[in-house]
Design an enzyme around this catalytic site. Sequence first.
Site, PDB file in Angstrom:
ATOM      1  N   HIS A  41       9.453 -67.972 103.387  1.00  0.00           N
ATOM      2  CA  HIS A  41       8.169 -67.570 103.992  1.00  0.00           C
ATOM      3  C   HIS A  41       7.732 -66.277 104.611  1.00  0.00           C
ATOM      4  O   HIS A  41       8.420 -66.267 105.795  1.00  0.00           O
ATOM      5  CB  HIS A  41       7.570 -68.479 105.077  1.00  0.00           C
TER       6      HIS A  41
ATOM      7  N   LEU B 261      -0.549 -60.784 103.676  1.00  0.00           N
ATOM      8  CA  LEU B 261      -0.217 -61.538 102.662  1.00  0.00           C
ATOM      9  C   LEU B 261       1.175 -62.255 102.514  1.00  0.00           C
ATOM     10  O   LEU B 261       2.068 -61.721 102.929  1.00  0.00           O
ATOM     11  CB  LEU B 261      -0.595 -60.506 101.381  1.00  0.00           C
ATOM     12  N   HIS B 262       0.681 -63.313 102.469  1.00  0.00           N
ATOM     13  CA  HIS B 262       2.036 -65.209 102.682  1.00  0.00           C
ATOM     14  C   HIS B 262       3.078 -64.690 101.595  1.00  0.00           C
ATOM     15  O   HIS B 262       1.985 -64.572  99.844  1.00  0.00           O
ATOM     16  CB  HIS B 262       1.176 -65.843 103.071  1.00  0.00           C
ATOM     17  N   CYS B 263       3.805 -64.492 101.228  1.00  0.00           N
ATOM     18  CA  CYS B 263       4.614 -64.874  99.842  1.00  0.00           C
ATOM     19  C   CYS B 263       5.623 -65.681 100.362  1.00  0.00           C
ATOM     20  O   CYS B 263       6.338 -66.009 101.233  1.00  0.00           O
ATOM     21  CB  CYS B 263       5.016 -63.432  99.851  1.00  0.00           C
TER      22      CYS B 263
END
Length: 159
Positions: free
Chosen positions: A52, A122-124
């Site tokens: 994450h 931004l979540h990856c």
Amino acid sequence: MIRSCLGSLTKRPGAHECVFCDYATGRKDRQLLYSDDRVVVFRSKTPVASEHLLVVPKDHLGTVDEMLPSHYELIKHMEDVGRKVMRSTAPPGGEAKQAIAPGGLVVGFHRPPFNSVHHLHLHCIRPPWIQPWQPVRFLSESPWFTTVGAVLRKLGAGR
């Protein structure tokens, strides 16, 4: 828009504290996986899956709902960097190919009031999820989470 982080105003007029600004500028120690002139990437302090990452602009910007057409290139850059770093952190072998297959990654933004820090990030995310209920928090095009593609379409329409 340049705004201070929600709930983090200091006693000095006009000043603010933002943990993401502190990480981006090095005022607070945080292991960066990537850094360029526009963004930094680091692992979430509260991961929801096996990997994450957060991609954070160095400039203090508000939430995804506050972005303007002039932010189009930055949002695209954030996605490109996030996917690049996710590829570099993928497990070795066949598992890596599965992890970066289309639909395998979750990449997007929380919308207010569901974002925890009032600084664009931004979540990856690469599943598997730590808790079985976690995917609900990251449902594409829900009232609380949106994809990069949806943001780019909205910003591109205003260009």
